[in-house]
Design an enzyme around this catalytic site. Structure first.
Site, mmCIF file in Angstrom:
data_model
loop_
_atom_site.group_PDB
_atom_site.id
_atom_site.type_symbol
_atom_site.label_atom_id
_atom_site.label_comp_id
_atom_site.label_asym_id
_atom_site.label_seq_id
_atom_site.Cartn_x
_atom_site.Cartn_y
_atom_site.Cartn_z
ATOM 1 N N GLU A 226 3.917 -12.356 -8.843
ATOM 2 C CA GLU A 226 4.481 -11.356 -9.468
ATOM 3 C C GLU A 226 5.410 -10.794 -8.680
ATOM 4 O O GLU A 226 5.351 -10.723 -7.543
ATOM 5 C CB GLU A 226 3.413 -10.398 -10.106
ATOM 6 C CG GLU A 226 2.276 -10.923 -10.678
ATOM 7 C CD GLU A 226 1.087 -9.951 -10.907
ATOM 8 O OE1 GLU A 226 1.410 -8.695 -10.705
ATOM 9 O OE2 GLU A 226 0.019 -10.411 -11.794
ATOM 10 N N LYS A 228 7.088 -7.569 -7.063
ATOM 11 C CA LYS A 228 6.745 -6.249 -6.699
ATOM 12 C C LYS A 228 7.955 -5.238 -6.925
ATOM 13 O O LYS A 228 8.818 -5.033 -6.357
ATOM 14 C CB LYS A 228 6.646 -6.410 -4.847
ATOM 15 C CG LYS A 228 5.845 -5.097 -4.350
ATOM 16 C CD LYS A 228 5.670 -5.309 -2.965
ATOM 17 C CE LYS A 228 4.899 -4.219 -2.360
ATOM 18 N NZ LYS A 228 5.282 -2.880 -2.802
ATOM 19 N N ARG A 233 2.731 2.966 -7.732
ATOM 20 C CA ARG A 233 1.397 2.403 -8.138
ATOM 21 C C ARG A 233 0.550 3.646 -8.848
ATOM 22 O O ARG A 233 0.331 4.594 -8.194
ATOM 23 C CB ARG A 233 0.702 1.789 -6.880
ATOM 24 C CG ARG A 233 -0.637 1.331 -7.433
ATOM 25 C CD ARG A 233 -0.647 -0.214 -7.742
ATOM 26 N NE ARG A 233 -1.887 -0.846 -7.936
ATOM 27 C CZ ARG A 233 -2.608 -1.317 -7.057
ATOM 28 N NH1 ARG A 233 -2.030 -1.501 -5.750
ATOM 29 N NH2 ARG A 233 -3.795 -1.740 -7.145
ATOM 30 N N ARG A 248 -2.504 5.899 -6.635
ATOM 31 C CA ARG A 248 -2.986 5.038 -5.755
ATOM 32 C C ARG A 248 -3.970 5.599 -4.942
ATOM 33 O O ARG A 248 -5.218 5.141 -4.515
ATOM 34 C CB ARG A 248 -2.420 4.259 -4.812
ATOM 35 C CG ARG A 248 -1.410 4.495 -3.867
ATOM 36 C CD ARG A 248 -0.731 3.720 -3.058
ATOM 37 N NE ARG A 248 -1.599 2.973 -1.935
ATOM 38 C CZ ARG A 248 -1.243 2.308 -1.428
ATOM 39 N NH1 ARG A 248 0.013 1.688 -1.453
ATOM 40 N NH2 ARG A 248 -1.814 1.944 -0.262
ATOM 41 N N GLU A 273 2.532 -0.357 -12.488
ATOM 42 C CA GLU A 273 3.694 0.435 -11.506
ATOM 43 C C GLU A 273 4.224 1.488 -12.520
ATOM 44 O O GLU A 273 4.941 0.996 -13.706
ATOM 45 C CB GLU A 273 4.455 -0.727 -11.179
ATOM 46 C CG GLU A 273 5.367 -0.090 -10.079
ATOM 47 C CD GLU A 273 4.630 -0.161 -8.487
ATOM 48 O OE1 GLU A 273 5.285 -0.105 -7.648
ATOM 49 O OE2 GLU A 273 3.417 -0.616 -8.735
ATOM 50 N N LYS A 395 1.346 -8.972 -0.021
ATOM 51 C CA LYS A 395 2.563 -8.367 -0.617
ATOM 52 C C LYS A 395 3.561 -8.853 0.292
ATOM 53 O O LYS A 395 3.365 -8.963 1.669
ATOM 54 C CB LYS A 395 2.537 -6.963 -0.610
ATOM 55 C CG LYS A 395 2.314 -6.261 0.989
ATOM 56 C CD LYS A 395 2.324 -4.556 0.606
ATOM 57 C CE LYS A 395 1.719 -4.158 1.911
ATOM 58 N NZ LYS A 395 1.787 -2.585 1.895
#
Length: 535
Positions: A226, A228, A233, A248, A273, A395
């Site tokens: 996906e 980023k 977040r 987060r 997000e 990530k």
């Protein structure tokens, strides 16, 4: 109050995480209710007093201390609470009363009318020693800054009680301070608090940064990709018990984004997000910054910076916990739920097709041109686990940008750095109106350097100061710093017209003449387009 003052002082001057955890465990084990819960709430940032503000403390101190002396002392110490704690004058006759309990302070501040708060604060300051005064002022103003967060406090609770930290996170926001039912459960004196359908925060699953050895060993067929997104977040929880939007780290962000809260007309917990999105196009992070940390959001802000939520995981659906399911199954459930629900201001983060690591590399290299932060890689068979488990989520951020800038101003930090010049403003060259060259500030950095470099920088700044403006020192324009950052974006709020995303000091360049530092045009050429065809 003296016990809380001792805790804060030891947390402030204890550098190691394990040592801080030990201090917090001791606090939970030795302090009575409700004081231990009040202290926990203060450390976790869950205390706020509507009637007591930093300005009230400044006005109160001005009635006892010469303002010039106060200003010079504040400049030297660097922290208002510490300055007041040290400089507060002893009363001619020490009051014949004991220092207040921690719970007494909190209860009084919540119930006492605003007009009576200054006199009561003065009474407490008169009977407390410097350490107690420091703790009182930091408690009142909400500026503890002792290197202990809510997450660390909950980890200490877990270690002290033997309960998993994830279990504590599940009930944390369903129990208000001073957390009496929580402590009763942790000590085996009561049942586990049941949040029922309350919109509580669940510990998020986090990704590990993908390094070269990990990429070489990657079984690409086992992963899903996906984008980023360069936003914030969040976790959106909604149901019969209410609606909340969490960061987060578990911070309640609901008040800053009322339009997102209004759109959460469902019974589920989703992970995604937060982004400013205009006509389906993701705006730069600088636009989202206009909306962060605001208590009041007016119609103009709502219109100019429309916020949406890009979803990539479904944790709960109508009370069913989906976190043990594999990612592929959760993704299927998310897509089906979204097709049925069609929540306003939300869309799905698309999955990115790839057939090899080489294709992934190409996608990552093209992320910057598309205004995207990088890639997320998630194992298709991975459950949703709290924390940062190795090998399940990666990530893979785009490579950072860098410029050579000139140090212009420095300011003391906070907490342990309150006596050290650790906050730096730097600039780049541009042409002035007379045809010469001038430095224009382009950013601030507070991190990236080592402890040894900080000592060197502090000494250099003190020896090369050319002017002072309160706590800020202007320095000789002679030291070059290599600054790395994630992105550059146009900004009308900055004199240079450009803002950096996450700038930090990469290395010191005392070997490089300041005249050879980069020009503003170099940074402007790195500005990302606000257009994004991958949204």
């Amino acid at each position: 109050m003296p016990a809380f003052a001792e805790l804060l002082e030891r947390l402030l001057f204890t550098p190691g995480r394990n040592a801080k955890l030990a201090l917090l465990r001791r606090w939970f084990a030795t302090q009575p209710d409700p004081d231990r819960g009040v202290g926990l709430a203060a450390i976790a940032g869950d205390l706020a007093f509507s009637t007591a503000k930093p300005s009230l403390v400044r006005d109160l101190v001005a009635t006892r201390i010469d303002p010039v002396l106060l200003a010079w002392s504040h400049d030297y110490v660097g922290d208002l609470a510490e300055t007041v704690a040290l400089i507060w004058p002893e009363p001619p006759a020490r009051p014949n009363r004991a220092p207040p309990d921690l719970s007494e302070v909190v209860e009084t501040l919540e119930l006492l009318p605003r007009s009576e708060i200054p006199a009561r604060l003065a009474e407490w300051l008169d009977v407390l020693d410097p350490g107690g005064r420091l703790a009182l002022i930091k408690l009142v103003t909400g500026g503890l800054r002792v290197g202990a967060s809510g997450r660390l406090a909950r980890q200490a609770l877990a270690e002290w009680s033997g309960q998993p930290v994830e279990e504590i996170e599940e009930v944390w926001h369903g129990v208000p301070p001073p957390y009496l039912p929580l402590f009763a459960w942790l000590e085996g004196r009561g049942p586990r608090p049941d949040p029922r359908d309350a919109p509580v925060f669940r510990s998020p699953m986090l990704a590990q940064p993908l390094e070269a050895p990990d990429l070489a060993a990657l079984d690409h067929a086992a992963f899903r990709a996906e984008w980023k997104w360069d936003g914030v977040r969040v976790q959106a929880a909604a149901g019969p018990g209410g609606r909340r939007l969490w960061s987060r780290t578990g911070e309640d962000m609901s008040g800053a984004f009322p339009e997102v809260l209004e759109a959460m007309d469902f019974h589920a917990v989703v992970d995604g997000e937060l982004l400013v999105i205009r006509d389906g196009v993701v705006a730069p992070f600088a636009d989202l910054q206009q909306r962060l940390n605001r208590k009041v959001v007016g119609p103009k802000m709502l219109r100019d910076y429309p916020v949406g939520l890009r979803l990539y995981d479904l944790l709960f659906e109508a009370g069913e916990d989906l976190r043990p399911l594999p990612f592929d199954a959760r993704r299927d459930r998310l897509e089906a739920w979204f097709a049925r629900t069609h929540p306003a201001r939300m869309d799905l983060s698309p999955q990115v097709a790839f057939a090899s690591v080489e294709q992934l590399t190409g996608l990552r290299e093209g992320a910057r041109a598309a205004g995207i932060e990088g890639l997320m890689l998630k194992r298709g068979d991975a459950p949703y686990l709290a924390g940062r488990p190795k090998g399940l989520w990666w990530k893979w951020k785009r490579a950072p940008l860098a410029v050579d800038a000139v140090l212009m101003y420095a300011q003391r930090g906070h907490g342990k750095r309150s006596s050290t010049y650790s906050d730096y403003t730097f600039g780049l060259w541009r042409a002035d109106r007379e045809g010469g060259q001038e430095l224009v500030p382009v950013g601030k950095a507070y991190s990236g350097y080592t402890d040894q470099e900080l000592v060197w920088l502090d000494r250099w700044i003190r020896n090369h100061t050319t002017a002072r403006f309160g706590p800020v020192r202007e320095v000789e324009k002679a030291l070059v710093l290599e600054v790395v950052f994630d992105a550059a974006q146009l900004s009308s709020r900055h004199k240079s017209g450009v803002a950096m995303r996450f700038p930090r000091i990469s290395r010191l360049r005392p070997d490089k003449p300041a005249a050879e530092a980069d020009r503003l045009e170099t940074l402007m050429a790195m500005v990302e387009s606000s257009e994004n065809n991958l949204s």
